[in-house]
Design an enzyme around this catalytic site. Structure first.
Site, PDB file in Angstrom:
ATOM      1  CE  LYS A  52      -4.305  -2.420   3.018  1.00 47.44           C
ATOM      2  NZ  LYS A  52      -4.666  -2.731   3.593  1.00 47.44           N
ATOM      3  CD  GLN A  96      -3.277  -4.954   6.168  1.00 45.12           C
ATOM      4  OE1 GLN A  96      -3.077  -3.326   5.945  1.00 45.12           O
ATOM      5  NE2 GLN A  96      -3.895  -5.893   6.116  1.00 45.12           N
ATOM      6  CG  ASP A 119     -10.253  -0.272   4.826  1.00 39.54           C
ATOM      7  OD1 ASP A 119      -9.918  -0.711   3.859  1.00 39.54           O
ATOM      8  OD2 ASP A 119      -9.164  -0.649   5.861  1.00 39.54           O
TER       9      ASP A 119
END
Length: 282
Positions: A52, A96, A119
């Site tokens: 990422k 994460q 997200d």
């Protein structure tokens, strides 16, 4: 049979984003910013975060990774998120997953400002997704929809079987397909006779993390097969679909790796760019 090439499409999307970022910098002196919170030493999580960060650099984003030890307290993570919420240079915040068992992940995700929830996991954004309103959709299902669009596959009127009902993939995937007027059948660990559901579907979308779950006898001729699964078998990355055999029957199929995976990161970048544009409007 045609391969749905996510690697190629993700590169095309990244080029478009790079061009838009250059324009944002020139016109508004704004650089899209992404903050990532990484807790613990899980090797897969570290690999994803590196990918990422690399993608952010490629398109010209500002990105920062807050690495925290496994023993970190709930309060410390919450403190960091609050700071990121208030930071005007940060457009997107990503935690994460998975988090250590002593951390309340739901509370952490709900603390992220919905306008920075790139997200798409916040209940506010998820609710808007269900209602078909503009929002941040979770990156993996969004990546699947982009792949379908690129290859001119319209889900409207198709019978689609989604295998897996997680909050990250299965449920939002079903919502996006439903919003696209597909008829959606959702299967999960307690589904009786999975084959009876997959066999009649025009499209099978699977993301459960079980190598070789979907075999050739479980899909009909000409089915579209979307494999979201990522598994390691004998050192090789494979999906949830027996690719070799199923590809002989499918009209379209995603490979693993190189299918949905690269699209997930491309959509994260796209969501972050979208958040940065909203910063200009506010």
């Amino acid at each position: 049979m045609q391969i749905l090439d996510g690697k190629k499409l993700s590169q095309k999307i990244k080029e478009q984003i790079k061009s838009e970022v250059a324009e944002l910098k020139e016109k508004y002196a704004i650089t899209p910013g992404l903050a990532v919170i990484l807790v613990g030493d899980d090797p897969a999580s570290h690999t994803y975060v590196k990918m990422k960060a690399k993608a952010c650099k490629e398109v010209g984003f500002y990105s920062i990774v807050h690495e925290m030890p496994e023993s970190i307290t709930q309060e410390k993570i919450e403190e960091t998120i609050k700071l990121m919420n208030q930071n005007p240079n940060i457009d997107g915040i990503l935690v994460q997953l998975p988090l250590p068992s002593h951390i309340d992940a739901t509370r952490i995700l709900e603390l992220i400002e919905p306008a920075k929830d790139v997200d798409g996991f916040h209940p506010y954004n998820f609710g808007r997704l269900i209602q078909g309103l503009d929002t941040f959709a979770p990156c993996t299902p969004l990546g699947v929809m982009e792949l379908l669009r690129e290859y001119n596959i319209n889900p409207k009127g198709l019978d689609v079987c989604v295998v897996g009902a997680s909050n990250i993939v299965g449920k939002p995937m079903a919502a996006l397909l439903l919003n696209a007027f597909a008829t959606v059948d959702i299967c999960h660990i307690y589904t009786k006779d999975l084959q009876s559901h997959t066999k009649r579907a025009d499209m099978v979308v699977v993301g459960v993390g079980k190598a070789g779950l979907i075999t050739a006898d479980m899909v009909k001729d000409g089915a579209i097969v979307i494999d979201i699964g990522i598994n390691k078998v004998d050192g090789k990355i494979v999906g949830d679909v027996d690719f070799e055999e199923v590809s002989k029957k499918a009209s379209y199929i995603t490979p693993v790796p190189g299918g949905v995976g690269p699209m997930t990161i491309a959509m994260l970048l796209q969501n972050t760019l979208k958040a940065a544009k909203k910063r200009i409007q506010s």
